[in-house]
Design a protein around this motif. Structure first.
Motif, PDB file in Angstrom:
ATOM      1  N   PRO A 139       0.915  -1.430   0.023  1.00 41.78           N
ATOM      2  CA  PRO A 139       0.005  -0.059   0.024  1.00 41.78           C
ATOM      3  C   PRO A 139       0.822   1.363   0.241  1.00 41.78           C
ATOM      4  O   PRO A 139       0.688   2.204  -0.567  1.00 41.78           O
ATOM      5  N   VAL A 140       2.000   1.361   0.786  1.00 43.04           N
ATOM      6  CA  VAL A 140       2.554   2.353   0.663  1.00 43.04           C
ATOM      7  C   VAL A 140       3.413   2.762  -0.714  1.00 43.04           C
ATOM      8  O   VAL A 140       3.614   3.840  -1.279  1.00 43.04           O
ATOM      9  N   ALA A 141       3.858   1.454  -1.337  1.00 37.68           N
ATOM     10  CA  ALA A 141       4.430   1.622  -2.897  1.00 37.68           C
ATOM     11  C   ALA A 141       3.375   2.309  -3.756  1.00 37.68           C
ATOM     12  O   ALA A 141       3.388   3.082  -4.550  1.00 37.68           O
ATOM     13  N   ASP A 142       1.941   1.832  -3.659  1.00 34.14           N
ATOM     14  CA  ASP A 142       0.908   2.329  -4.459  1.00 34.14           C
ATOM     15  C   ASP A 142       0.749   3.672  -4.162  1.00 34.14           C
ATOM     16  O   ASP A 142       0.300   4.398  -5.017  1.00 34.14           O
ATOM     17  N   HIS A 143       0.821   4.109  -3.051  1.00 33.68           N
ATOM     18  CA  HIS A 143       0.399   5.399  -2.570  1.00 33.68           C
ATOM     19  C   HIS A 143       1.345   6.479  -2.948  1.00 33.68           C
ATOM     20  O   HIS A 143       1.080   7.500  -3.576  1.00 33.68           O
ATOM     21  N   VAL A 144       2.847   5.925  -3.001  1.00 35.41           N
ATOM     22  CA  VAL A 144       3.798   6.603  -3.741  1.00 35.41           C
ATOM     23  C   VAL A 144       3.497   7.040  -5.229  1.00 35.41           C
ATOM     24  O   VAL A 144       3.980   8.019  -5.658  1.00 35.41           O
ATOM     25  N   ALA A 145       3.345   5.730  -5.788  1.00 39.06           N
ATOM     26  CA  ALA A 145       2.965   5.702  -7.085  1.00 39.06           C
ATOM     27  C   ALA A 145       1.878   6.499  -7.590  1.00 39.06           C
ATOM     28  O   ALA A 145       2.050   7.336  -8.660  1.00 39.06           O
ATOM     29  N   GLU A 146       0.749   6.494  -6.751  1.00 37.80           N
ATOM     30  CA  GLU A 146      -0.326   7.357  -6.955  1.00 37.80           C
ATOM     31  C   GLU A 146       0.270   8.854  -7.073  1.00 37.80           C
ATOM     32  O   GLU A 146      -0.399   9.652  -7.598  1.00 37.80           O
ATOM     33  N   GLU A 147       0.792   9.239  -6.090  1.00 41.86           N
ATOM     34  CA  GLU A 147       1.287  10.578  -5.655  1.00 41.86           C
ATOM     35  C   GLU A 147       2.194  10.921  -7.185  1.00 41.86           C
ATOM     36  O   GLU A 147       1.977  12.260  -7.289  1.00 41.86           O
ATOM     37  N   LEU A 148       3.054  10.341  -7.269  1.00 41.82           N
ATOM     38  CA  LEU A 148       3.802  10.661  -8.744  1.00 41.82           C
ATOM     39  C   LEU A 148       2.851  11.041  -9.787  1.00 41.82           C
ATOM     40  O   LEU A 148       3.117  11.661 -10.724  1.00 41.82           O
ATOM     41  N   GLN A 149       1.944   9.850 -10.069  1.00 40.34           N
ATOM     42  CA  GLN A 149       1.147  10.099 -11.127  1.00 40.34           C
ATOM     43  C   GLN A 149       0.302  11.405 -11.180  1.00 40.34           C
ATOM     44  O   GLN A 149       0.273  12.103 -11.964  1.00 40.34           O
ATOM     45  N   HIS A 150      -0.136  11.727  -9.834  1.00 45.75           N
ATOM     46  CA  HIS A 150      -0.795  13.113  -9.787  1.00 45.75           C
ATOM     47  C   HIS A 150       0.268  14.231 -10.268  1.00 45.75           C
ATOM     48  O   HIS A 150      -0.166  15.409 -10.698  1.00 45.75           O
ATOM     49  N   LEU A 151       1.341  14.043  -9.475  1.00 49.12           N
ATOM     50  CA  LEU A 151       2.525  15.145  -9.852  1.00 49.12           C
ATOM     51  C   LEU A 151       2.748  15.287 -11.312  1.00 49.12           C
ATOM     52  O   LEU A 151       2.787  16.467 -11.947  1.00 49.12           O
ATOM     53  N   LEU A 152       2.902  14.001 -12.085  1.00 48.47           N
ATOM     54  CA  LEU A 152       2.918  14.315 -13.439  1.00 48.47           C
ATOM     55  C   LEU A 152       1.919  14.728 -14.298  1.00 48.47           C
ATOM     56  O   LEU A 152       2.077  15.676 -15.235  1.00 48.47           O
ATOM     57  N   GLN A 153       0.671  14.289 -14.002  1.00 53.13           N
ATOM     58  CA  GLN A 153      -0.483  15.024 -14.267  1.00 53.13           C
ATOM     59  C   GLN A 153      -0.590  16.644 -13.989  1.00 53.13           C
ATOM     60  O   GLN A 153      -1.005  17.266 -14.920  1.00 53.13           O
ATOM     61  N   TRP A 154      -0.050  17.051 -12.978  1.00 53.44           N
ATOM     62  CA  TRP A 154       0.025  18.497 -12.727  1.00 53.44           C
ATOM     63  C   TRP A 154       1.137  19.103 -13.660  1.00 53.44           C
ATOM     64  O   TRP A 154       1.096  20.217 -14.133  1.00 53.44           O
ATOM     65  N   LEU A 155       2.276  18.445 -13.810  1.00 55.79           N
ATOM     66  CA  LEU A 155       3.086  18.925 -14.857  1.00 55.79           C
ATOM     67  C   LEU A 155       2.923  18.963 -16.244  1.00 55.79           C
ATOM     68  O   LEU A 155       3.156  19.635 -17.029  1.00 55.79           O
ATOM     69  N   MET A 156       1.815  18.092 -16.742  1.00 50.40           N
ATOM     70  CA  MET A 156       1.377  17.874 -18.100  1.00 50.40           C
ATOM     71  C   MET A 156       0.205  19.400 -18.309  1.00 50.40           C
ATOM     72  O   MET A 156      -0.016  19.286 -19.505  1.00 50.40           O
ATOM     73  N   GLY A 157      -0.039  20.018 -17.213  1.00 51.52           N
ATOM     74  CA  GLY A 157      -1.092  21.046 -17.479  1.00 51.52           C
ATOM     75  C   GLY A 157      -0.143  22.325 -17.454  1.00 51.52           C
ATOM     76  O   GLY A 157       0.555  22.486 -18.205  1.00 51.52           O
ATOM     77  N   ALA A 158      -0.434  23.258 -16.638  1.00 50.55           N
ATOM     78  CA  ALA A 158       0.065  24.377 -16.311  1.00 50.55           C
ATOM     79  C   ALA A 158       0.481  24.464 -15.023  1.00 50.55           C
ATOM     80  O   ALA A 158      -0.168  25.240 -14.002  1.00 50.55           O
TER      81      ALA A 158
END
Length: 584
Positions: free
Chosen positions: A314-333
């Motif tokens: 679950p910790v690895a999934d949480h870290v991966a999910e946070e990274l995914q949100h970070l990448l989606q934030w970078l793909m916007g503005a």
């Protein structure tokens, strides 16, 4: 007629001894006499000379009878005084010391006469004596810092190489053969000197010495077999050699093997420094194993390994999910910045694809995580440092996707920085001379300048997007490196901290001497000056600096200036590297 001032170092344990002869060493360069023992009556002069010859053969210290000692306890012994004065003709020594403690008081009288250089016929040449008391036990067991140059024991008694206080400490330390005789021995020669009263402890120490020999031989053979197996050609093949060089646990096991080989070596330590190093290594290994066993008992109690295995995915999934949100934030503005839309989408999808691969890999390994953690917990019996090294390797494996993101971003950012710097030189009519490693002038035609302008414009407008991805993943990489660095620093602290020396400094500070101080006991007119020599212990910082053990730990290879420069130009950094590794 007064002459020069002589220093007589007298042991405090002999202050109440019976009358007899003063046995010790004369240091002519320092005009000092180091008294080691008092020979009691009755004795035969030839037996005293034989004892001194035996001690000289065993310790290579030139001992002699320095004078006489008279302790008037109850009544004045005139006959004994005349007899002691007559011993100077049998044991000829220049100068001849005559120390006497007055009856029923603490007053002392000291004389030093020379018979060979009288100022006028019939009058012996007399020197003034300064009496310095010292604790023989503490001086015998202590080591003066910085260590004095010990004379070559095969070359005889070289007094010129040890001067000052070093001569006193060296004389007492090397005269240990004289102190082995019992204080109450009924043999031909009876001595008074310091001697330990722990007979039972001496017997236990002797039994331990007898048993340590075969054990050390057996363990040395076992360690040599392990070293030969680790040096096999199979482990030097490319895949295995590459893996062994990158894992921290392999470096720690190699370092621990070297330490155990040093501890269980059958070769005797040549000097106190080597003996102290062996003791520090042994205590460090024992403490490391004790801490590892404590960690092992904690992990295997109350099923903590199963709890860690259940919480890891679950910790690895949480870290991966946070990274995914970070990448989606970078793909916007991100933060309102205007990015290059095409490059931003390409980089975002590229990193998201690698992140999905990593999540799939974690879920594929989830059934085996508990068993892996169980075996990792068993490795703690080899020491806490081994467990911490494995933890550092596990962190490196679990954050391998962050390392990949950092490498991709750094390489792309470095490529654009290098391209911009080259094109900037093109505008100024310069170029980089590869052969001479310098910037030279160069003339470009119109087509080259036009292509260079187009490329420079494209790279400048694409740089903010690339720099933002590089900045984010570099910060994540530095966070992982900081955690690994703290683990490596803890491993290095356990490996290199001289625990035995620090324990000696805490419990027996006189064992590590930084010097001495003198306290005045008596200073009266017509009486010899009496001083008490006390040992100044070595400060804790100097103990750590002097006896710090070598470590295999990772150490920073960059200064803060070079680190910032590498970060700015996008060069790959490895702040915590193993010793001997080459830069990539």
């Amino acid at each position: 007629m007064p002459g020069m001032v002589l220093k007589a170092f007298f042991p405090t344990c002999c202050a109440s001894a019976d009358s007899g002869l003063l046995v010790g060493r004369w240091v002519p360069e320092q005009s000092s006499a180091v008294v080691l023992a008092v020979v009691h009556f009755p004795f035969i002069p030839i037996q005293v000379k034989e004892l001194l010859a035996q001690v000289h053969q065993a310790s290579r210290v030139g001992l002699a009878v320095l004078g006489t000692w008279c302790h008037r306890r109850q009544e004045t012994e005139e006959s004994l005084g005349h007899f002691l004065e007559g011993l100077g003709a049998i044991f000829s020594h220049e100068p001849w010391l005559q120390l006497c403690r007055e009856r029923g008081s603490k007053l002392w009288s000291c004389k030093a006469t020379r018979r060979q250089v009288p100022p006028h016929p019939g009058a012996p040449y007399e020197d003034q004596v300064m009496l310095v008391f010292y604790d023989q036990r503490k001086v015998l067991l202590s080591q003066l810092h910085p260590p004095a140059a010990v004379p070559d024991r095969q070359a005889g008694d070289a007094t010129a190489s040890a001067g000052g206080l070093a001569a006193v400490f060296d004389t007492v330390a090397r005269s240990e053969a004289l102190f082995r005789s019992d204080r109450f021995d009924e043999g031909p020669v009876r001595l008074s000197h310091w001697q330990s009263e722990g007979v039972e402890a001496s017997i236990l120490a002797e039994l331990a010495k007898r048993a340590s020999g075969p054990i050390c031989v057996l363990l040395a053979c076992l360690l040599s077999l392990i070293s030969a197996a680790s040096a096999c050609r199979v482990f030097k093949l490319w895949p295995l050699s590459f893996i062994w060089s990158k894992l921290s646990v392999c470096e720690q096991l190699r370092h621990r093997l070297e330490q155990l080989t040093l501890v269980f070596s059958t070769q005797k330590a040549e000097n106190p420094t080597q003996l102290m190093r062996k003791a520090n290594v042994l205590v460090s290994v024992l403490l490391d194993v004790a801490l590892g066993l404590a960690l092992l008992s904690w992990l295997h109690g109350k099923d903590r390994i199963g709890q860690l295995a259940e919480a890891l995915v679950p910790v690895a999934d949480h870290v991966a999910e946070e990274l995914q949100h970070l990448l989606q934030w970078l793909m916007g503005a991100p933060a309102g910045l205007k990015m290059n839309r095409a490059l931003d989408q390409v980089l975002g999808r590229f990193f998201l694809y690698h992140l999905h691969l990593w999540i799939s890999y974690i879920h594929l390994m989830s059934p085996f995580i508990e068993r892996i953690l169980w075996h990792v917990g068993l490795s703690a019996c080899l020491g806490l440092t081994v467990a911490l090294s494995i933890l550092s390797d596990i962190i490196a494996l679990l954050t391998f996707h962050i390392y990949c993101f950092y490498v991709y971003g750094a390489r792309l950012y470095c490529l654009k920085i290098c391209g911009l710097s080259s094109l900037w030189r093109l505008f100024r009519g310069k170029k980089w001379n590869v052969l001479r490693q310098r910037v030279d002038s160069c003339s470009y035609d119109l087509d080259q300048l036009f292509i260079g302008t187009l490329l420079f414009t494209i790279l400048v407008f694409l740089l903010p997007t690339t720099a933002l991805y590089y900045l984010v993943f570099t910060l994540l990489r530095l966070l992982v490196v900081a955690v690994q660095g703290l683990i490596h620093l803890l491993v290095d602290l356990i490996n290199s901290l001289p625990l035995y020396s620090l324990g000696l400094r805490l419990c027996r500070p006189y064992r590590l001497a930084a010097g001495v101080k003198f306290r005045v006991l008596e200073h009266e007119a017509g009486r010899p000056l009496r001083l008490l020599m006390q040992i100044n212990p070595l400060p804790y910082c100097r103990v750590v600096h002097t006896y710090r053990l070598p470590s295999c730990g990772c150490h920073p290879t960059h200064s803060w200036g070079s680190l910032c420069r590498k970060l700015f130009f996008g060069e790959l950094i490895y702040p915590w590297r193993q010793r001997g590794d080459k830069q990539d």
